[in-house]
Structures are given as C-alpha cells and as structure tokens.
Write a protein that holds these residues in place. Sequence first.
Motif, mmCIF file in Angstrom:
data_model
loop_
_atom_site.group_PDB
_atom_site.id
_atom_site.type_symbol
_atom_site.label_atom_id
_atom_site.label_comp_id
_atom_site.label_asym_id
_atom_site.label_seq_id
_atom_site.Cartn_x
_atom_site.Cartn_y
_atom_site.Cartn_z
ATOM 1 N N ASP A 48 45.254 -9.060 44.655
ATOM 2 C CA ASP A 48 45.886 -9.433 43.390
ATOM 3 C C ASP A 48 47.408 -9.403 43.510
ATOM 4 O OD1 ASP A 48 46.857 -6.856 42.841
ATOM 5 O OD2 ASP A 48 45.382 -6.441 41.268
ATOM 6 N N HIS A 49 48.066 -9.808 42.430
ATOM 7 C CA HIS A 49 49.525 -9.967 42.450
ATOM 8 C C HIS A 49 50.274 -8.657 42.620
ATOM 9 C CE1 HIS A 49 49.307 -14.124 40.251
ATOM 10 N NE2 HIS A 49 48.631 -14.090 41.387
ATOM 11 N N GLN A 50 49.596 -7.522 42.445
ATOM 12 C CA GLN A 50 50.221 -6.217 42.652
ATOM 13 C C GLN A 50 49.936 -5.665 44.059
ATOM 14 O OE1 GLN A 50 48.232 -6.818 39.675
ATOM 15 N NE2 GLN A 50 50.205 -7.602 38.978
ATOM 16 N N GLY A 51 49.148 -6.400 44.854
ATOM 17 C CA GLY A 51 48.823 -5.965 46.202
ATOM 18 C C GLY A 51 47.510 -5.223 46.317
ATOM 19 N N VAL A 52 46.763 -5.111 45.205
ATOM 20 C CA VAL A 52 45.452 -4.460 45.255
ATOM 21 C C VAL A 52 44.516 -5.335 46.088
ATOM 22 C CG1 VAL A 52 43.427 -3.736 43.916
ATOM 23 C CG2 VAL A 52 45.732 -3.257 43.063
ATOM 24 N N ARG A 53 43.830 -4.704 47.029
ATOM 25 C CA ARG A 53 42.900 -5.396 47.917
ATOM 26 C C ARG A 53 41.473 -5.018 47.560
ATOM 27 N NH1 ARG A 53 40.191 -3.180 52.106
ATOM 28 N NH2 ARG A 53 39.251 -4.648 53.569
#
Length: 198
Positions: free
Chosen positions: A135-140
């Motif tokens: 996601d755009h926050q870097g959550v994988r």
Amino acid sequence: MSSLDEFRTSKAEWRSRLLLQRDELDEPARKADDQALLSNLLGWLAQRELTAVAAYVPVGPEPGTDVPSVLHEAGLRVLLPIVAGKRQPLEWAEYTGPDSLRPAAFGLLEPAGERLGAAAIGQAEVILVPALGIDHQGVRLGRGAGYYDRSLVLRDPAAELLGVVRDSEFVPSLPGEDHDVRMTSVITPARGVVELPV
C-alpha cells in the motif's frame, strides 16, 4: 467478532482477492508485465553503485520472472532465500546461474550452494521482496507464513526494501500493524519504482 478477528479476516479477504486477480491474468499480460518490471528495475539499479542484491525466484503467477538471472548477468551478487524451517528466518545462498537452483518445499526453487545463514541478508544493499500487495504507506501483504517478517529485521537498516507487485496490487491501504516492516519503495510494471510512503 473481536477487532483481531476482523483484522485477520480483512487480511484473508485481501489475500483471496489478490490471488484471484493473479490467477485471472493471461500469459501474454504476465510476460508484458515481467518485461516492463525488468526494464524498470535495471534502469533504477543502474543509477546506484551496488554489489549485492537479495532477490527471490518467482513461483507461478508471481511477478518478476527471470529477475535472478538478469541481476546476475548485470554483474551483481545475488542472494536468494532458503526456507530453513517453520517459524525461522530465511537463510540465504548465492545465485550463480539457473543450474544453481534446485526444487524445494512449497513448490519453490532454492539455491543449492553454500548456506550463508539468516544474517547474510545484511550484506544486501537492495532487497527485492515478493508481495501480494503493497500500500501507499509501505505496508506489505505476503502469503501469511511470516518468513519475510522474521528475516527483514536482520537487514542492514540502510538497505532499500523494494516490494515487487503488479500495478493493480499497489493499493491505497492494506491492513497493517505498527511492528510490520514497511517497504521503502515499490516497483510495478507501469509506474516503475515509487518511493514510499506516497
């Protein structure tokens, strides 16, 4: 239902949705995605002075076919993961060409050379991380076994964490927790490398 149960359900729903999307992608589209990914990746890497990259061997419809070979041919030292045991961090070994791979558990291909241990990930300046979604926050969002979660904490803190996904798998928001290791960038076929968060 508790909030933890809702969180797990939400992750499971995302996994199901993203896996179905991958399965529905036809072979020509997969090949086009992979070619674009490789082109974007090589262009991005060429702007950096690197010696070692940690990568992975894609399975089935995972994006990134031929990534280990292309990186190796570009003169980089390529480390590939080995599943050492349940609830253990990944171990690593060097990729030296297609003949250096052997079949392993979970339908994976792993390097057959000398095991360098779990701490070898600390030698990589860039770590290509497979994902179902970023996601755009870097959550994988991975497959849920936790191997990368246990392994990425052993990286060099300066290493770039580059999540590899298709364009439709780079989404505004995924369920994440504060202790999740966030990706520092994502690479997709159409967008190339995007620094995170955005």
